[in-house]
Design a protein around this motif. Structure first.
Motif, PDB file in Angstrom:
ATOM      1  N   ARG A  53     -27.960  38.428 -39.988  1.00  0.00           N
ATOM      2  CA  ARG A  53     -27.972  40.286 -39.596  1.00  0.00           C
ATOM      3  C   ARG A  53     -29.831  40.700 -40.358  1.00  0.00           C
ATOM      4  N   HIS A  56     -32.090  38.164 -38.155  1.00  0.00           N
ATOM      5  CA  HIS A  56     -31.578  38.188 -36.662  1.00  0.00           C
ATOM      6  C   HIS A  56     -32.297  40.412 -36.185  1.00  0.00           C
ATOM      7  N   LEU A  58     -31.726  43.321 -37.948  1.00  0.00           N
ATOM      8  CA  LEU A  58     -30.508  44.066 -37.536  1.00  0.00           C
ATOM      9  C   LEU A  58     -30.625  45.071 -39.125  1.00  0.00           C
ATOM     10  N   LEU A  59     -30.860  44.544 -40.350  1.00  0.00           N
ATOM     11  CA  LEU A  59     -30.575  45.055 -41.364  1.00  0.00           C
ATOM     12  C   LEU A  59     -32.383  45.056 -41.900  1.00  0.00           C
TER      13      LEU A  59
END
Lengths: 242, 235
Positions: A53, A56, A58-59
């Motif tokens: 994540r 990508h 996302l975090l």
């Protein structure tokens, strides 16, 4: 074909992330080359999904450095990636509309969207299901749609988070053969799994994660023949932790 | 009240004959409430989606405030719109008091928070499910708003029906700003109140039956929507 230059190789140095006092990722350091299929292997809670994540976008990473072909992370990097989640998140529309939605979100011209939609449906064996409401399909079919949607984006790097964890063997096999085909076509793949057998079937390279740390990174053959760490040895032998 | 049976019979007769007064009142009721609900949906659904999707400072407080507005008493809304539209009020120059437009305004104010709050609740659930996937596709919280609205279409229709149920049944707001003027602003609820107080039970009863039928229709439509959504596995 890369319009803004490739995002690989990737270099990750000293990546750390903590929720509360307990670190979830510690000093994670590894590199990814431009080709092949890497399996990120490890037990539940080892930090595999968190790592994916963060890669990508996302975090946010807590600390450490991530360099995509020398550049810092950002939307231009994440656009060149696609991700498949453990449970497929499909929209309340037809199979074809789900894929078309992702292509439209990328702002691709109409003709290109049509070409990629047809190719994705055909390539993933979804032609017969194109008009069906996506959420009406079986779990295996839904994950196949999610994978088709990701592949339609023609990502340089495809990230998958336990994509077959809740699928039966036949559905798992369908996903795996699509992944191998994508790899052969030049898509860089990073697959997170806790399933040793799956790692043996797919991996060219293994990153073994244990308690938030990268314990080993090695070519798959070497890793499975002679794991260097006791933790990896125990894990691939299937010994349960005491 | 001495002969309820006769009044009931008369009510059915009025309905069967399509009594012009009855029909006029029902038509005005529907026109006012449907318009108000349409405006409330145009305002409330995007507002609900925004509150569900876009994080900002004070969002929690805004949601609590919106939820509280769901319980607005119709008479208070009526009073507020009355002050707004009265000759001395800020919008007095528009001369809208005691017109259907005033009634639409009052019901819109009453229903918008209901539609917005129900939409927000529904779409927040969807947002939670979709957030990572949409971000993965490069869709941020603002661009997610139209997607959430379309994905939630069946649930949103139920929110609209709930708003309609509230609007068509309320009496306090339309009474104050409409004035219950015959052939001009008389709607079902205000007519029932008046006819009952005059002892004209038959017309009141006929209107009451129409209201009941509408309530049944709304409930039935909501159930049908749920069933359709489930059948398409879109729920």
């Amino acid at each position: 074909m890369p319009e803004e230059g490739a995002i690989l190789p990737l270099e990750v140095r000293g990546l750390g992330l903590a929720f509360g006092p307990r670190p979830a990722l510690k000093e994670v350091t590894f590199a990814l080359g431009p080709r092949g299929l890497t399996v990120v292997l490890g037990a539940n809670g080892a930090g595999k999904s968190l790592l994916l994540r963060i890669l990508h976008g996302l975090l946010p990473p807590g600390r450490g450095e991530i360099r995509w072909n020398g550049r810092p992370p950002g939307p231009a990097v994440w656009r060149r990636q696609a991700m498949v989640f453990q449970s497929p998140v499909l929209l309340r529309r037809s199979v074809a509309a789900n894929i078309a939605f992702a292509l439209a979100a990328r702002g691709l011209p109409r003709a290109e969207r049509r070409r990629r939609l047809a190719a994705a449906l055909e390539g993933c064996g979804l032609d017969g299901l194109a008009r069906r409401p996506a959420r009406r399909l079986s779990g295996g079919e839904q994950q196949r749609v999610a994978l088709a949607r990701a592949l339609a984006l023609e990502p340089e790097l495809l990230l998958l988070d336990e994509p077959t964890a809740s699928l039966d063997p036949a559905a798992t096999r369908a996903i795996e053969s699509l992944l191998l085909r994508a790899r052969d076509a030049g898509t860089r793949i990073v697959l997170v799994t806790h399933d040793v057998a799956q790692a043996r079937r797919l991996a060219e390279e293994v990153i073994f994660l244990h308690a938030g740390r990268v314990i080993e990174q090695a070519p798959a053959a070497a890793f499975f023949a002679a794991p260097r760490s006791a933790a990896a040895r125990a894990y691939i032998e299937g010994r349960l932790p005491a | 009240m001495e002969d309820l049976g006769a009044a009931f019979g008369l009510a059915l007769e009025l309905m069967a004959a399509g009594d012009p007064e009855l029909v006029g009142i029902v038509r005005l009721s529907l026109a006012v409430s449907l318009t108000a609900v349409a405006i409330a949906c145009l305002l409330g659904m995007p507002l609900g989606a925004l509150l569900a999707s876009v994080p900002f400072r004070g969002r929690g407080a805004a949601i609590v405030f919106l939820d509280a507005l769901m319980g607005l008493p119709p008479v208070v809304v009526g009073l507020f719109v009355y002050i707004l539209l009265s000759n001395a009020g800020p919008l007095g120059a528009l001369r809208l008091l005691y017109t259907p437009a005033a009634m639409i305004l009052a019901q819109t104010i009453l229903v918008t928070p209901i539609v917005a709050a129900l939409s927000r609740e529904l779409l927040a659930g969807l947002q939670e499910e979709y957030a990572d996937q949409l971000r993965s596709l490069g869709i941020g919280p603002w661009r997610a708003i139209p997607t959430l609205l379309w994905e939630g279409r069946f649930g949103l229709a139920t929110a609209a029906l709930a708003g309609f149920g509230r609007a068509i049944a309320e009496v306090g707001a339309v009474m104050i700003v409409g004035g219950n003027i015959k052939h001009a602003t008389r709607v079902m609820t205000t007519a029932i109140a008046l006819e009952t107080s005059k002892g004209e039970i038959a017309l009141a009863l006929a209107l009451g039956l129409v209201l009941l039928a509408l309530a049944l229709f709304v409930t039935g439509a909501a159930a049908l929507l749920r069933e359709t959504a489930a059948r398409l596995a879109h729920a």
